[in-house]
Design an enzyme around this catalytic site. Structure first.
Site, PDB file in Angstrom:
ATOM      1  N   GLU A  18       0.834  -1.216   0.000  1.00 14.37           N
ATOM      2  CA  GLU A  18       0.000   0.000   0.000  1.00 14.37           C
ATOM      3  C   GLU A  18       0.857   1.250   0.000  1.00 14.37           C
ATOM      4  O   GLU A  18       0.904   1.980   0.993  1.00 14.37           O
ATOM      5  CB  GLU A  18      -0.859   0.031   1.276  1.00 14.37           C
ATOM      6  CG  GLU A  18      -1.728  -1.165   1.496  1.00 14.37           C
ATOM      7  CD  GLU A  18      -2.188  -1.284   2.954  1.00 14.37           C
ATOM      8  OE1 GLU A  18      -1.518  -0.754   3.857  1.00 14.37           O
ATOM      9  OE2 GLU A  18      -3.230  -1.893   3.157  1.00 14.37           O
ATOM     10  N   PRO A  19       1.542   1.549  -1.074  1.00 10.20           N
ATOM     11  CA  PRO A  19       2.364   2.768  -1.102  1.00 10.20           C
ATOM     12  C   PRO A  19       1.504   4.032  -1.201  1.00 10.20           C
ATOM     13  O   PRO A  19       0.485   4.041  -1.886  1.00 10.20           O
ATOM     14  CB  PRO A  19       3.198   2.584  -2.372  1.00 10.20           C
ATOM     15  CG  PRO A  19       2.353   1.716  -3.255  1.00 10.20           C
ATOM     16  CD  PRO A  19       1.573   0.796  -2.339  1.00 10.20           C
ATOM     17  N   GLY A  20       1.918   5.067  -0.498  1.00 11.32           N
ATOM     18  CA  GLY A  20       1.227   6.351  -0.581  1.00 11.32           C
ATOM     19  C   GLY A  20       2.201   7.417  -1.056  1.00 11.32           C
ATOM     20  O   GLY A  20       2.222   7.832  -2.219  1.00 11.32           O
ATOM     21  N   ARG A  21       3.063   7.831  -0.139  1.00 13.52           N
ATOM     22  CA  ARG A  21       4.020   8.901  -0.425  1.00 13.52           C
ATOM     23  C   ARG A  21       4.866   8.644  -1.672  1.00 13.52           C
ATOM     24  O   ARG A  21       5.109   9.550  -2.463  1.00 13.52           O
ATOM     25  CB  ARG A  21       4.954   9.058   0.779  1.00 13.52           C
ATOM     26  CG  ARG A  21       5.874  10.267   0.722  1.00 13.52           C
ATOM     27  CD  ARG A  21       7.001  10.156   1.762  1.00 13.52           C
ATOM     28  NE  ARG A  21       6.518   9.752   3.063  1.00 13.52           N
ATOM     29  CZ  ARG A  21       6.113  10.599   4.002  1.00 13.52           C
ATOM     30  NH1 ARG A  21       6.159  11.884   3.793  1.00 13.52           N
ATOM     31  NH2 ARG A  21       5.674  10.137   5.172  1.00 13.52           N
ATOM     32  N   TYR A  61       6.744  17.778  11.639  1.00 18.51           N
ATOM     33  CA  TYR A  61       7.822  16.785  11.628  1.00 18.51           C
ATOM     34  C   TYR A  61       9.204  17.409  11.466  1.00 18.51           C
ATOM     35  O   TYR A  61      10.189  16.675  11.403  1.00 18.51           O
ATOM     36  CB  TYR A  61       7.628  15.795  10.463  1.00 18.51           C
ATOM     37  CG  TYR A  61       6.271  15.163  10.361  1.00 18.51           C
ATOM     38  CD1 TYR A  61       5.827  14.272  11.332  1.00 18.51           C
ATOM     39  CD2 TYR A  61       5.440  15.427   9.281  1.00 18.51           C
ATOM     40  CE1 TYR A  61       4.580  13.676  11.228  1.00 18.51           C
ATOM     41  CE2 TYR A  61       4.195  14.836   9.164  1.00 18.51           C
ATOM     42  CZ  TYR A  61       3.768  13.960  10.146  1.00 18.51           C
ATOM     43  OH  TYR A  61       2.546  13.374  10.039  1.00 18.51           O
ATOM     44  N   CYS A  75      -0.547  33.780  11.616  1.00 22.30           N
ATOM     45  CA  CYS A  75      -0.180  34.492  12.834  1.00 22.30           C
ATOM     46  C   CYS A  75       0.426  33.542  13.852  1.00 22.30           C
ATOM     47  O   CYS A  75      -0.165  33.251  14.890  1.00 22.30           O
ATOM     48  CB  CYS A  75      -1.409  35.193  13.398  1.00 22.30           C
ATOM     49  SG  CYS A  75      -1.897  36.534  12.323  1.00 22.30           S
ATOM     50  N   TYR A  77       0.917  14.250   1.612  1.00 21.24           N
ATOM     51  CA  TYR A  77       0.731  14.783   2.966  1.00 21.24           C
ATOM     52  C   TYR A  77       0.879  16.298   3.038  1.00 21.24           C
ATOM     53  O   TYR A  77       1.343  16.827   4.038  1.00 21.24           O
ATOM     54  CB  TYR A  77       1.680  14.081   3.959  1.00 21.24           C
ATOM     55  CG  TYR A  77       1.511  12.576   3.978  1.00 21.24           C
ATOM     56  CD1 TYR A  77       0.454  11.993   4.670  1.00 21.24           C
ATOM     57  CD2 TYR A  77       2.376  11.750   3.273  1.00 21.24           C
ATOM     58  CE1 TYR A  77       0.278  10.614   4.670  1.00 21.24           C
ATOM     59  CE2 TYR A  77       2.200  10.374   3.265  1.00 21.24           C
ATOM     60  CZ  TYR A  77       1.159   9.817   3.961  1.00 21.24           C
ATOM     61  OH  TYR A  77       0.990   8.452   3.944  1.00 21.24           O
TER      62      TYR A  77
HETATM   63  C1  LIG Z   1       0.000   5.650   5.927  1.00 17.42           C
HETATM   64  C2  LIG Z   1      -0.208   4.235   5.554  1.00 17.42           C
HETATM   65  C3  LIG Z   1       0.237   3.772   4.307  1.00 17.42           C
HETATM   66  C4  LIG Z   1       0.994   4.635   3.348  1.00 17.42           C
HETATM   67  O1  LIG Z   1       2.183   5.059   3.875  1.00 17.42           O
HETATM   68  P1  LIG Z   1       3.223   5.887   2.947  1.00 17.42           P
HETATM   69  O2  LIG Z   1       4.314   6.190   3.903  1.00 17.42           O
HETATM   70  O3  LIG Z   1       2.526   7.084   2.461  1.00 17.42           O
HETATM   71  O4  LIG Z   1       3.630   4.973   1.848  1.00 17.42           O
HETATM   72  C5  LIG Z   1      -0.040   2.463   3.976  1.00 17.42           C
HETATM   73  N1  LIG Z   1      -0.702   1.639   4.827  1.00 17.42           N
HETATM   74  C6  LIG Z   1      -1.137   2.059   6.044  1.00 17.42           C
HETATM   75  C7  LIG Z   1      -1.864   1.142   6.908  1.00 17.42           C
HETATM   76  C8  LIG Z   1      -0.896   3.365   6.438  1.00 17.42           C
HETATM   77  O5  LIG Z   1      -1.307   3.758   7.651  1.00 17.42           O
END
Ligand SMILES: *Cc1c(COP(=O)(O)O)cnc(C)c1O
Length: 424
Positions: free
Chosen positions: A282-285, A326, A353, A383
């Protein structure tokens, strides 16, 4: 200190230098986008997003879901689905968004450490492909909803791995709010409990070991640690979560999605896991972050001799809270001269502000940076928009998708009317 130009490897895939020497994305000059759509704005390279999704699908042929929390709007949900990715959601709101975008429910994975009854009911009614069970309470909550058919689930376990990353985003260690602990036997108890339930069909195990991880070995280690648990319980799917990092600054070096996937597939092949186990991720970033550049206008420059320079832009912690959350650093450059050296040190600050409202402390920028300039930060696709707020009642910037010379407004700029639409 280096005065080198902004490193171009941080730019989205289709970035190019236009005839006038300024930066273009998807064939459109950022200066033209600023003139037409205003600033601040999140400018996404649509082809970059497509490229990353395609690579992820190749790296995880058994299935891969885009972690929508990193960047979600309906256009992004449709793009990910068209590329063959599933959609990973962590709240009723994300679920609603992807469903309203027309995403096939069977391709949705529903996460969250504290899903409400209403959210679980929403997910079950929508017939999402998988619910990722995060706690013992959730098992009972699903049972109490008496689903017509057993709900297909993964069990989120904390494998006890500390990935090298910022401590706020470590989630794989035992001292975590997420998942059930593997090391102390809780994960096994959860499986035993689920197997007695008629409401749940347990498909596999899930582990997400952190965020912005710059190496592949923690993921291989996670496979190794989960192996006996998966074999003992005859699970058919192992999801390694997301967490692959991206380069934000000169000098950052990270594995590609392809290298990441290959290292995980290799760890599985070298293990005793059954050869037909489904290996998912599950890649996001790593999909979204490098896809966007945020553009701003410089409003004031304040020089306190012997102290520092402050360059104020028309964004800030409202549209990019990562620096204050962060301490995340960003490179800064001027789209009119992306190849210029950057000898001038300044704090790039927002318009909110708060003294702590900054985008980058001690940023290096070209010496001729002036009021009225368009200024930009690369690697702001993950993000940022998803964490943006209306603090100080500032409307959120638009999300623009650029491709082949065209600009599409994926999310329009908020208006002052939008700001009061919920008020009495
Ligand atoms: C946040 C998250 C992701 C994605 O993480 P990235 O760092 O954006 O790749 C995948 N799976 C779960 C369960 C998450 O909480």
């Amino acid at each position: 200190m280096s005065t080198a130009p902004v490193p171009q490897f941080l730019f989205p895939d289709t970035a190019s230098i236009a005839q006038d020497g300024s930066l273009a994305i998807g064939g459109v000059r950022l200066l033209d986008i600023a003139a037409e759509y205003g600033t601040p704005a999140y400018v996404y390279d649509e082809q970059h997003l497509i490229n990353r999704c395609n690579v992820a699908v190749e790296a995880f042929p058994d299935g891969v879901a885009y972690a929508s929390k990193s960047f979600l709007c309906r256009e992004m949900a449709r793009l990910a689905q068209r590329c063959g990715m599933g959609l990973d959601v962590v709240s009723g709101g994300e679920l609603f968004t992807v469903l309203s975008a027309g995403v096939d429910p069977s391709q949705i994975v529903f996460h969250g450490n504290n899903k409400s009854n209403a959210e679980l009911a929403q997910a079950i009614e929508a017939k999402v492909g998988l619910v990722v069970i995060d706690s013992f309470d959730e098992i009972e909550r699903i049972e109490s909803l008496s689903p017509a058919k057993p709900v297909r689930c993964l069990l989120r376990v904390t494998p006890g791995i500390e990935a090298h990353t910022h401590e706020f985003v470590v989630t794989g260690i035992d001292d975590s709010k997420f998942g059930v602990v593997l090391g102390n036997g809780d994960a096994q108890h959860a499986v035993d409990r689920i197997r007695k339930s008629k409401a749940i069909e347990l498909v596999g195990a899930h582990a997400h070991i952190g965020s912005n991880i710059y190496e592949t070995f923690p993921f291989q280690k996670a496979v190794e640690v989960l192996e006996p648990f998966v074999i003992k319980n005859e699970l058919t799917e192992l999801c390694v979560g997301g967490g692959l990092g991206v380069a934000f600054m000169e000098g950052d070096s990270v594995p590609t999605i392809t290298e990441w996937g290959a290292s995980i597939q290799k760890a599985v092949q070298e293990s005793n896991l059954p050869s037909d186990i489904r290996v998912t991720a599950e890649p996001g970033r790593s999909i979204s972050a490098n896809a966007a550049i945020t553009i701003y206008t410089v409003g004031t420059i304040k020089d306190v001799p012997g102290v520092r320079k402050f360059v104020s832009i028309d964004g800030g912690m409202n549209e990019n809270p990562r620096p204050i959350l962060y301490g995340s650093p960003y490179e800064v450059f001027l789209p009119r001269s992306p190849e210029a050296i950057r000898p001038m040190k300044a704090n790039i600050v927002g318009k909110l502000c708060e003294s702590g409202d900054f985008i980058m402390k001690d940023a290096l920028i070209p010496a001729d940076t002036a009021v009225g300039d368009i200024l930009a930060t690369p690697v702001t696709g993950g993000y940022q928009y998803s964490m943006a707020s209306n603090y100080n009642r500032i409307p959120r910037p638009p999300v623009l998708f650029v491709r082949d010379g065209d600009v599409k407004v994926a999310v329009r700029r908020e208006t002052y009317e939008d700001l009061v639409r919920l008020d009495l």
